[in-house]
Structures are given as C-alpha cells and as structure tokens.
Design an enzyme around this catalytic site. Structure first.
Site, PDB file in Angstrom:
ATOM      1  N   CYS B 161       0.809  -1.219   0.000  1.00 54.94           N
ATOM      2  CA  CYS B 161       0.000   0.000   0.000  1.00 54.94           C
ATOM      3  C   CYS B 161       0.844   1.271   0.000  1.00 54.94           C
ATOM      4  CB  CYS B 161      -0.966  -0.039   1.174  1.00 54.94           C
ATOM      5  SG  CYS B 161      -1.974  -1.533   1.083  1.00 54.94           S
ATOM      6  N   HIS B 289      -2.466   7.894   6.633  1.00 55.58           N
ATOM      7  CA  HIS B 289      -2.741   6.584   6.025  1.00 55.58           C
ATOM      8  C   HIS B 289      -4.111   6.147   6.530  1.00 55.58           C
ATOM      9  CE1 HIS B 289      -1.989   2.849   4.093  1.00 55.58           C
ATOM     10  NE2 HIS B 289      -1.987   2.163   5.200  1.00 55.58           N
ATOM     11  N   HIS B 323      -9.879   2.091   0.922  1.00 60.67           N
ATOM     12  CA  HIS B 323      -8.425   1.928   0.883  1.00 60.67           C
ATOM     13  C   HIS B 323      -8.063   1.383  -0.499  1.00 60.67           C
ATOM     14  CE1 HIS B 323      -4.369   1.256   1.603  1.00 60.67           C
ATOM     15  NE2 HIS B 323      -4.388   0.412   2.612  1.00 60.67           N
TER      16      HIS B 323
END
Lengths: 264, 394
Positions: B161, B289, B323
C-alpha cells in the site's frame, strides 16, 4: 554513474554461492547444473522462519551473502528488491483457493503474496528501518533493479543492497510464463571504492539496438536467457574474471543499459 | 531534495472521475463506499468501486485489456492529462520521460476468472491469458508507457500500500541524476477477489464503511483507483503544486501488522521533513494513512503525536475513497494537491466518535483553510512506509 561492487550473493543451479560460482563463471572451473538448495534464514525468529516461502529463503540467503562479503551492517543499508514474478507459488495457491467453493485464503499466504514480501522479511531479519523498495520490470527486472539501486546509492552517497531473484511458476502459469530454474543474485553497490571492492562499474542508459551480451557456454546462456534475474550473469562473469569488459543488458522501450566493468 | 513540480495530474476513484468530481465529493464529504456487490465476492463489507469499467480495451492495446488497465486508462483520459504528456513529449523527447508506476495486484482479477475455467484434465488455463500485458506486476507501467508513447526508463514499484507513494522517490532520484527530464508517476490498483478475500481472512475489513480513528473502528473498506502526475523540474515547467519531500522507511517488525509504536511511520515522516528542509510546524495538514484498522490507526497516531503533538490538523480520506491499496499513495498525493490548490481540508464523515485513546488532532469536520504544505502518509504490508510532502509552488 560509476559505482563499486563490494559484495556479491549468488544462488542458482550449480552456482550455490559466490565462492563456488565465481571460478565457474570466470571459466576456470567446469559448470555442472545441480538442484538449488534453499534453507531458511537463521536471522529470522522461529515464528517468521516457519512462514518463509522459497522466494524469501532465496532472497534472504543471497542478501546475507552479499552483506557478509562487503563487511557492512545490513541494518544500515537501504535495499532494492527486483523480481519479475515475485512469489508465483504463493500466488497460484491463492488463485486455486479462490477458484474453489470455499475461498478460504490463509492470512499468512495472503501477506506472503505481496511482491515486497522478501523486502519485509529482510527488514525484520536485519532489524533495518532503512528504506527498501521492490520493483518489477518483466524481463528487464534485473537491469531496472540495478539502475534503481545505483541511483539510490549515488543519491544517498552510501552503499545499497540490490537483491534480484526469480523462480519458476507452478504448471498453470508456467505454460504462459516459463522461467528457467531458480536464480538469484545480490550486489552491494557503493559510490566509494573500499578495500572490499571487487569491481568498478559504470552504468549508462540510452536507446540502442545492440544485442544483449550472452554467456559463452550453452548451459549458462540457457540460464541467462531463461530467468530474468540471470540477466546478471555476464556482469558476474566479468567481475569473477577480474577483466575489463563492456556489456549490454536490454531494458524497456528499446533502451539498453551499458555496463563497463573493470577491476577496482 | 530539489523540489519538483506536479505540473498536471488526474485520477479516477469511487469519488468520481477527474479532479472536479473528486473535489466536489471531498468538499461535500460524499463517500464513494457502498455494499460489496462485485464479481462473485460474497463478503459482508463495503467497497469503493469505480463505475464505467465494463468497456474492453480494443485496437492495438487489446491484449492489455483487464480491469486494472481500464482503470489506469480512465484516469489518463481525465483533465487533459494525456494531452499534457503529449506536449511534454514534444518538449523533452519520448526517451527523456520516465514512467514510475505502482500496483499491488495488477490484472490478477482476470487470472482469477481464468483459473475457474482451467482444463479439468490438464489444469491449464484456457486461451486468452496475456501474462505480460495483464497479470505481470509490470503490466500497468508497460501499458501506460505504450499508451502515452513514452520511451524512457519505466518500472513498477510493488511495495503493497506504499507503492505509488514510493514511486515519487524513484522519479525524484532519476530526474535528479539526469536519467530522465520528467516522469509520469502514479498507477492503479483495482478490485479483485485476492484482496477482498485476503483482508477478510485477516479479519481486517469492516462490515460497514470504514471509520478512521473512530473508537469503534473495525477495519478497512477495500477500494480501487488510478491516478497519475506529470512530474517536472521546476526550472523547466510551470504549475502550482510542488513535491517538496519524500521519506521512505521500513518497520522491521511484522509482515501484516505495523510497529505498535509507529517507529517506521515516524522514520518515514522524519525523512520526508529532512528531505524538504522543513520542521513539523511547517506542515498545515496531514492526510493520514488512516485505514481504520485498530492497530494501524493506533500506531500512526503514536507516530504523529510524537512528531506533531496535537498541533497539526490531520484526517484520513479512506472513509470517502476506501483503501485503494497500491493506488493509495497517488490518490492521496493528488488529494493533497487538490486541498492545497482549493484551500480546504476534507471531512471524515464515517468517523462518528473519535477514539479517546488517540491523541492526534484528528478533524472529523473539514472546512475551508488556506494551506501551504501538506503531508501524505502511505504504509503497507511488509512494513513498507512512505511519507510525501507537497506544497504550493513558490
């Protein structure tokens, strides 16, 4: 860009490590292919060691070997991991599970499937919080990883570890993407010459039609052309010989990476 | 580092296609999350899905056809981005523009589908599998390079990620060293069963929309997105947004769980500030994040608290976009750029009750605010961390 190779790790068929492989690649010993033996890294705690896939075993073994040659502390060395296929065995096992009725993907398999799994295990094994990246460029993954690692070493003014590896896929994907044998190599690239330096290399990137430099024997050429990470073999052979050589490795979009290798 | 300009950028996510739709959704706090109705997935969760990906890629790029490359193409076609790259190609030459892309799963959705149709006798895949163009992790950079007619260095960063955030680091280094004059930075990550079932197996996906920094947060909502930025040297281009710093680090802790005190996250933020020559007080807003997992948000909060205390406004936009995994870095870099450009902080509407154990200055309500510098955090599996700092170009 001019750099020094301060350490090398190697694992391939009949090339179990750099000490054994160097005289073979230099043409001083006879090459005989033999199965690659992969062992879990002793650097990892037992829980992580149990979860290691063959890809991680390969990457950690060659990374540790290169670091040991260079005599540097892995904890302080940024790293670049380069692979075309990543962990094909883990990915195919997930694809098989997803094609079944149950679709129960194991959590460990899932986190092992990421392309940067070896980078993650390396960071855990060496307690390194340094930057670590994981790149892919299909057949050009070694040359691209080398370019990235060299750029990082020059930018940061300190040694960088490159770990390049590729392994065959299980049958379903092997038919579409044949990768010949297991192969991996690791290099410590330093912007400064040191007492450990094995060779100096100068890298130049640009468009070009020249053929890639091949290996002199059929068996090693089959390995070089059959495994993306083994595109490193002519470079490793020149270092092993201690000779001054210039070679070309193909990159994407008609580019060539030209490497001039010389004694340090 | 020498600041670089983000002279053009475009994106496609569950918030919409292009910058105008994205800004409108961000300002309104309109979440793109919806119940998971995707392919054959049967998982009680929500997803950030992009509509309009049903048209195959045809013509000379037909072999590249897969959801991931369709999504990449959709982003390239927004906001005049392809035209801007074409102009740059005229100025620099095709071989002087690099492509530094990121993805985690590339076109694996199509491989998943082909695996269900394997030959029962041989186990082999049916015809129509284009490994290089769809399955290969490199496929998105290969596709983008071909579509844009570029010939410079190209690679895919696949560091879970953090992938498309880290790609800015590759571009900055290669431009600084003269290996290219400009770069297309970005990438795509699209919905697939591997990630939906994978996060479900880790018990890391919330049944409802993800709730960053909420006391009752229960995991992520998987999303998909693509985004691209044209990155150029400031002395050779114009634009209002600059990339000021990139900081990369590793956790050295666990494969799928962050360091509990956020030491890797802290190292990435420290390095980004050092690269930019800035201190914590120079940052006006942090796009976290903030994936809404229990441990992830707690670790990031510790890192933020240690560096910024409760002085700096921060929030996560994951409750809006989901996400987007390997695309999160570029999506949130572009969100940071849009916040700078338009002077606002997006709200976090899925966060209802802030977790009292978290100490950072988390904003649930956004609002208009002139911003000079924004930090964007991206952390991933394998303990891979990257912080970016963007600012208004001086």
């Amino acid at each position: 860009m001019r750099l020094y190779i301060d350490g090398i790790g190697l694992s391939g068929p009949g090339l179990p490590d750099w000490a054994t492989g160097a005289p073979i690649l230099a043409g001083r010993s006879v090459y005989e292919a033999a199965p690659v033996v992969l062992v879990p890294s002793p650097l990892l705690p037992p829980a992580e060691r149990r979860r290691m896939t063959d890809t991680v075993k390969l990457a950690l073994a060659i990374g540790s070997e290169a670091v040991a040659y260079a005599g540097c502390r892995a904890e302080h060395v940024p790293s670049v991991f380069a692979s075309s296929g990543g962990d094909g065995v883990t990915i195919v096992s997930i694809l098989e599970i997803l094609a079944s009725e149950q679709r129960e993907v194991s959590p460990t398999r899932f986190h092992n499937s990421v392309h940067n799994a070896p980078s993650g295990y390396w960071s855990i094994a060496t307690h390194s919080r340094e930057s670590s990246t994981s790149v892919c460029a299909y057949d050009y993954s070694f040359s691209t990883g080398l370019l990235e690692a060299a750029s990082l070493a020059v930018s940061e003014g300190r040694p960088v570890l490159l770990v390049s590896y590729d392994m065959p896929y299980p049958p379903a994907l092997d038919a579409a993407r044949p990768i010949f044998s297991i192969f991996g190599t690791a290099l410590i690239l330093s912007p400064e010459r040191s007492g450990r330096s094995l060779a100096a290399i100068t890298l130049a990137l640009g468009p070009g039609d020249a053929a890639e430099t091949a290996m002199p024997t059929a068996a090693l050429e089959r390995l070089r052309s059959g495994n993306p990470a083994a595109r490193a073999l002519p470079l490793l052979a020149a270092v092993a010989e201690g000779a001054a050589r210039t070679m070309a490795i193909r990159m994407m979009a008609g580019n060539l990476l030209t490497l001039a290798v010389a004694p340090p | 580092m020498t600041p670089l300009l983000l002279s053009h950028f475009s994106l496609a996510s569950a918030l919409g296609t292009g910058r105008a739709q994205t800004v409108a959704a961000l300002r309104a706090g309109r979440s793109g999350l919806r119940p998971c109705v995707f392919e054959t997935a049967r998982i009680p969760t929500q997803i950030g899905m992009v509509d309009g990906l049903d048209t195959p890629i045809t013509g000379k790029f037909a072999n590249y056809d897969c959801r991931n490359n369709r999504l990449a193409l959709l982003a390239l076609e927004q906001d005049g981005f392809r035209q801007a790259v074409g102009d740059a190609r005229q100025r620099y030459g095709a071989h002087r523009i690099g492509v530094f892309a990121g993805t985690s799963t590339a076109g694996i959705l199509e491989t998943e589908q082909l695996f269900r149709r394997r030959d029962p006798a041989t186990g082999l895949l049916p015809p129509g599998f284009h490994y290089r163009e769809t399955h290969s992790t490199y496929s998105v950079a290969d596709f983008v390079q071909h579509v844009l007619g570029l010939d410079g260095p190209a690679l895919v960063v696949s560091a879970a990620c953090a992938s498309t955030a880290k790609a800015f680091g590759n571009a900055a280094r290669m431009i600084q060293l003269g290996l290219c004059d400009a770069a297309v930075v970005g990438g795509a990550d699209s919905l697939c069963l591997t990630t939906l079932y994978g996060f479900h197996s880790l018990q890391l996906s919330d049944e409802g929309p993800c709730r960053p920094f909420d006391a009752a947060r229960a995991g992520i909502s998987v999303g998909e997105a693509a985004g691209f930025a044209l990155v150029e040297r400031a002395d050779r281009a114009s634009g209002g947004i600059a990339l000021l710093g990139v900081g990369e680090s590793s956790d050295a802790h666990h494969m799928s769980s962050p360091h509990p005190e956020g030491l890797g996250a802290r190292a990435a933020m420290d390095k980004a500030l050092a690269a930019a020559g800035l201190s914590a007080d120079d940052i006006d807003y942090i796009n976290l994040h903030g994936t809404a997992t229990q441990v992830g948000d707690a670790a990031e909060d510790q890192a933020i608290w240690g560096l910024f205390g409760d002085r700096t406004d921060c929030s996560s936009t994951k409750g809006l976009t989901g996400h987007t995994l390997g695309a999160a870095g570029i999506v949130e870099a572009i969100i940071a750029a849009l916040c700078l450009e338009h002077g606002f902080i997006p709200p976090s509407p899925t966060t209802r009750q802030l977790d009292p154990a978290l100490k950072s200055r988390y904003l649930i309500q956004g609002g208009n605010r002139p911003l000079q510098r924004v930090m964007s955090n991206s952390f991933g599996f394998g303990g891979s961390n990257c912080s970016l700092i963007l600012g208004r170009a001086s």
